[in-house]
Design an enzyme around this catalytic site. Structure first.
Site, PDB file in Angstrom:
ATOM      1  N   LYS A  29       0.830  -1.216   0.000  1.00  0.00           N
ATOM      2  CA  LYS A  29       0.000   0.000   0.000  1.00  0.00           C
ATOM      3  C   LYS A  29       0.855   1.253   0.000  1.00  0.00           C
ATOM      4  O   LYS A  29       0.649   2.163  -0.798  1.00  0.00           O
ATOM      5  CB  LYS A  29      -0.897  -0.004   1.256  1.00  0.00           C
ATOM      6  CG  LYS A  29      -1.559   1.331   1.535  1.00  0.00           C
ATOM      7  CD  LYS A  29      -2.472   1.286   2.736  1.00  0.00           C
ATOM      8  CE  LYS A  29      -1.800   1.524   4.062  1.00  0.00           C
ATOM      9  NZ  LYS A  29      -1.473   2.939   4.359  1.00  0.00           N
ATOM     10  N   ARG A 107      -4.977  10.728   4.470  1.00  0.00           N
ATOM     11  CA  ARG A 107      -3.918  11.683   4.699  1.00  0.00           C
ATOM     12  C   ARG A 107      -2.797  11.566   3.659  1.00  0.00           C
ATOM     13  O   ARG A 107      -2.193  12.556   3.254  1.00  0.00           O
ATOM     14  CB  ARG A 107      -3.363  11.397   6.100  1.00  0.00           C
ATOM     15  CG  ARG A 107      -2.272  12.269   6.512  1.00  0.00           C
ATOM     16  CD  ARG A 107      -1.795  11.938   7.902  1.00  0.00           C
ATOM     17  NE  ARG A 107      -1.095  13.092   8.416  1.00  0.00           N
ATOM     18  CZ  ARG A 107       0.126  13.412   8.071  1.00  0.00           C
ATOM     19  NH1 ARG A 107       0.796  12.681   7.219  1.00  0.00           N
ATOM     20  NH2 ARG A 107       0.691  14.504   8.569  1.00  0.00           N
ATOM     21  N   ASP A 131      -5.486   8.861   9.556  1.00  0.00           N
ATOM     22  CA  ASP A 131      -5.633   7.900  10.639  1.00  0.00           C
ATOM     23  C   ASP A 131      -5.806   8.603  11.966  1.00  0.00           C
ATOM     24  O   ASP A 131      -5.305   9.697  12.187  1.00  0.00           O
ATOM     25  CB  ASP A 131      -4.387   7.019  10.725  1.00  0.00           C
ATOM     26  CG  ASP A 131      -4.587   5.704   9.989  1.00  0.00           C
ATOM     27  OD1 ASP A 131      -5.718   5.197  10.021  1.00  0.00           O
ATOM     28  OD2 ASP A 131      -3.607   5.217   9.410  1.00  0.00           O
ATOM     29  N   ASP A 322       4.156   0.164  12.353  1.00  0.00           N
ATOM     30  CA  ASP A 322       3.019  -0.580  11.789  1.00  0.00           C
ATOM     31  C   ASP A 322       2.960  -2.029  12.283  1.00  0.00           C
ATOM     32  O   ASP A 322       1.910  -2.647  12.250  1.00  0.00           O
ATOM     33  CB  ASP A 322       3.098  -0.579  10.267  1.00  0.00           C
ATOM     34  CG  ASP A 322       3.302   0.810   9.724  1.00  0.00           C
ATOM     35  OD1 ASP A 322       2.318   1.462   9.401  1.00  0.00           O
ATOM     36  OD2 ASP A 322       4.466   1.266   9.676  1.00  0.00           O
TER      37      ASP A 322
HETATM   38  N1  EPU Z   1       5.947  14.400  10.833  1.00  0.00           N
HETATM   39  C1  EPU Z   1       6.095  15.730  11.109  1.00  0.00           C
HETATM   40  N2  EPU Z   1       5.985  16.633  10.085  1.00  0.00           N
HETATM   41  C2  EPU Z   1       5.740  16.267   8.812  1.00  0.00           C
HETATM   42  C3  EPU Z   1       5.582  14.895   8.525  1.00  0.00           C
HETATM   43  C4  EPU Z   1       5.677  13.984   9.565  1.00  0.00           C
HETATM   44  O1  EPU Z   1       6.316  16.121  12.220  1.00  0.00           O
HETATM   45  O2  EPU Z   1       5.660  17.138   7.931  1.00  0.00           O
HETATM   46  C5  EPU Z   1       6.062  13.425  11.941  1.00  0.00           C
HETATM   47  C6  EPU Z   1       4.755  12.708  12.194  1.00  0.00           C
HETATM   48  O3  EPU Z   1       3.867  13.467  12.985  1.00  0.00           O
HETATM   49  C7  EPU Z   1       5.225  11.447  12.892  1.00  0.00           C
HETATM   50  C8  EPU Z   1       6.570  11.171  12.233  1.00  0.00           C
HETATM   51  O4  EPU Z   1       6.954  12.392  11.598  1.00  0.00           O
HETATM   52  O5  EPU Z   1       5.433  11.662  14.252  1.00  0.00           O
HETATM   53  C9  EPU Z   1       6.549  10.023  11.273  1.00  0.00           C
HETATM   54  O6  EPU Z   1       5.819  10.343  10.176  1.00  0.00           O
HETATM   55  P1  EPU Z   1       6.158   9.849   8.716  1.00  0.00           P
HETATM   56  O7  EPU Z   1       6.023  11.056   7.853  1.00  0.00           O
HETATM   57  O8  EPU Z   1       7.391   9.034   8.631  1.00  0.00           O
HETATM   58  O9  EPU Z   1       4.963   8.890   8.498  1.00  0.00           O
HETATM   59  P2  EPU Z   1       4.075   8.954   7.272  1.00  0.00           P
HETATM   60  O10 EPU Z   1       4.945   9.118   6.072  1.00  0.00           O
HETATM   61  O11 EPU Z   1       2.969   9.896   7.501  1.00  0.00           O
HETATM   62  C10 EPU Z   1       4.195   6.444   6.645  1.00  0.00           C
HETATM   63  C11 EPU Z   1       3.193   5.379   6.398  1.00  0.00           C
HETATM   64  C12 EPU Z   1       2.593   4.940   7.714  1.00  0.00           C
HETATM   65  C13 EPU Z   1       3.690   4.463   8.619  1.00  0.00           C
HETATM   66  C14 EPU Z   1       4.743   5.561   8.786  1.00  0.00           C
HETATM   67  C15 EPU Z   1       5.945   5.124   9.583  1.00  0.00           C
HETATM   68  C16 EPU Z   1       2.336   5.975   4.235  1.00  0.00           C
HETATM   69  C17 EPU Z   1       1.169   6.415   3.442  1.00  0.00           C
HETATM   70  N3  EPU Z   1       2.155   5.890   5.535  1.00  0.00           N
HETATM   71  O12 EPU Z   1       3.475   7.505   7.243  1.00  0.00           O
HETATM   72  O13 EPU Z   1       1.728   3.866   7.432  1.00  0.00           O
HETATM   73  O14 EPU Z   1       3.150   4.145   9.870  1.00  0.00           O
HETATM   74  O15 EPU Z   1       5.222   5.971   7.492  1.00  0.00           O
HETATM   75  O16 EPU Z   1       6.654   4.145   8.905  1.00  0.00           O
HETATM   76  O17 EPU Z   1       3.376   5.678   3.683  1.00  0.00           O
HETATM   77  C18 EPU Z   1      -0.237   2.610   7.603  1.00  0.00           C
HETATM   78  O18 EPU Z   1       0.119   1.984   6.603  1.00  0.00           O
HETATM   79  O19 EPU Z   1      -1.227   2.279   8.275  1.00  0.00           O
HETATM   80  C19 EPU Z   1       0.498   3.783   8.016  1.00  0.00           C
HETATM   81  C20 EPU Z   1       0.029   4.633   8.893  1.00  0.00           C
END
Ligand code: EPU
Length: 433
Positions: A29, A107, A131, A322
């Site tokens: 995904k 998101r 989420d 995850d």
């Molecule tokens: N963060 C910030 N500022 C930003 C972006 C992120 O402070 O501009 C913080 C977030 O608040 C969080 C941390 O950085 O505390 C981690 O966020 P990250 O950006 O790495 O996560 P994400 O890219 O939003 C992806 C996956 C998630 C997975 C996380 C961690 C996707 C669509 N989502 O999220 O997957 O948990 O990386 O590996 O790629 C899921 O599949 O259910 C899911 C939530």
């Protein structure tokens, strides 16, 4: 398509004997969504292979359609266990907007921001929801793209970005405060279609980032260092469409391995990439599972009781956040006490209340959970609070006495293609009602 909770979407799970069989994880995904967004970078027909049939992909398809692209799923090839290819036609002129109705439902839609700015010089994206865990801002997306020449404004709940001077994005040196997965993806895509060289330092190293870099390379971009914490991209003036196979989903694979831990028996995940799951495999072995990688895939075998371990989530290659709901669920029936620390998302322990309703002995304090294993869980009505939590509660039901009903199953559909069917094929008693 997800249409909110209808009140009828639930899993009904009964404990079963040991599992046995082979299952496919399918395409990831968190790679497929970004690969779909990357298509916006080039006019023409793109083909993505092994894109899972999940709600989040449907939402991203609608996001692409809102920009003017067409997205079609071809029929599956006869006899193939894979879903049909996803064909994405991207027109020359795009409408660079991701509307509230879609971003609010997912998101990850924010990943179209980079491609739209690179293609159109401007973009309008609704501020994301997503989420239900923790505070998840987009400040790093904005500052990274800002360094590449974009000015942002927030108007009526939308982020509006414009490339200063009307020209292409310009390469920049961006140091991420945190190795965010989606921020790295967004910047990588923007940099691929820009002027000059971009360096992303403290980049996310997830296998899905590597997959995106591979796809961008087949579209004509020059990307070095993906999979390490320093990625270098030489921007191109134009990219072309390509055909790309999505990397296997390590979180879905982990779910099925964990199912073997909960129910006992033997489960083979045929397409799992063991090199992407090393830390998890190590944890599972510490918990007493036998995990081996062979020509038929990644095999988990388990009998008897799980052993407790401590778990601390970290960015890749650490133990992914995850995986945590599955690990906590396994610990809830393990011998001993495990301490679990969440280092990424503040609110990601909500499902623990649901596990407690099933008799689990878990205490949480801020980012920590102390899990004292009990002999047996007891089936109960529970509620999926998010995608992974929902899957974890179904796993809990496999090892619980009586019947477990997991409401709000639509959360699970966001990331699992026929979860109940695949578990049934392994011998589990799981119905989607
Ligand atoms: N963060 C910030 N500022 C930003 C972006 C992120 O402070 O501009 C913080 C977030 O608040 C969080 C941390 O950085 O505390 C981690 O966020 P990250 O950006 O790495 O996560 P994400 O890219 O939003 C992806 C996956 C998630 C997975 C996380 C961690 C996707 C669509 N989502 O999220 O997957 O948990 O990386 O590996 O790629 C899921 O599949 O259910 C899911 C939530």
């Amino acid at each position: 398509m997800e249409h909110g909770w209808s009140g009828t979407d639930r899993f009904v799970v009964r404990s079963c004997g040991p599992l046995s069989g082979t299952v496919r994880a399918g395409g990831a995904k968190n790679s497929a969504l970004k690969l779909m967004a990357a298509c916006l970078l080039a006019e023409g027909r793109h083909v993505l292979v092994d894109v899972p049939r999940i709600t989040d992909v449907d939402i991203m398809a609608d996001v692409l359609r809102a920009t003017g692209a067409t997205v079609d799923r071809l029929p599956a090839r006869p006899g193939s266990p894979e879903p049909g290819d996803l064909v994405i036609d991207v027109p020359r002129d795009l409408h660079p907007e991701a509307p509230y109705e879609l971003v609010e439902r997912m998101r990850a839609s924010v990943v179209v921001l980079g491609p739209l700015l690179a293609r159109c010089g401007r973009a309008r994206v609704s501020m994301p929801g997503g989420d239900d865990f923790g505070h998840r801002p987009i400040d790093m997306h904005l500052s990274g793209l800002g360094a590449m020449g974009v000015e942002f404004d927030t108007v009526h709940g939308y982020v509006e970005g414009t490339v200063v001077g009307g020209g292409p994005l310009v390469g920049a040196h961006v140091v991420l405060e945190y190795p965010s997965h989606t921020v790295t993806d967004n910047l990588l895509m923007a940099a691929a279609l820009s002027k000059g060289t971009t360096v992303i330092d403290n980049a996310a190293r997830e296998p899905e980032v590597l997959d995106l870099a591979d796809a961008l390379r087949s579209m004509g971009a020059v990307v070095r260092g993906a999979g390490t914490s320093r990625i270098e991209v030489e921007g191109a003036a134009e990219l072309h469409p390509a055909r790309h196979r999505v990397v296997a989903d390590r979180v879905v694979a982990a779910t099925f391995l964990a199912a073997a831990g909960m129910a006992g028996g033997e489960v083979v995940v045929s397409d799992a990439r063991v090199e992407h799951m090393e830390m998890l495999v190590r944890k599972l072995r510490d918990m007493g599972l036998q995990v081996e990688h062979g020509p038929d895939g990644l095999r988990a075998t388990h009998t008897g009781r799980i052993r407790s371990v401590d778990v601390s989530t970290l960015p890749y290659p650490g133990v992914a956040t995850d995986y945590k709901p599955f690990l906590v669920t396994m610990l809830s029936v393990a011998e001993g006490v495990g301490i679990v620390t969440e280092n990424l998302f503040s609110g990601r322990f909500r499902y623990v209340d649901e596990l407690r309703r099933m008799g689990a002995d878990i205490r949480t304090e801020g980012h920590h959970a102390v899990v004292r294993g009990v002999e047996r869980l007891s089936g109960a009505p529970v509620r999926a609070t998010d995608l992974r939590a929902g899957a974890a509660l179904v796993l809990a039901g496999l090892a619980a006495e009586g019947e477990t009903v997991v409401a709000d199953a639509h959360h699970v559909d966001r990331g699992y293609d026929d979860f109940a069917g695949k578990l049934r094929a392994l011998g589990a008693d799981v119905q989607r009602v």
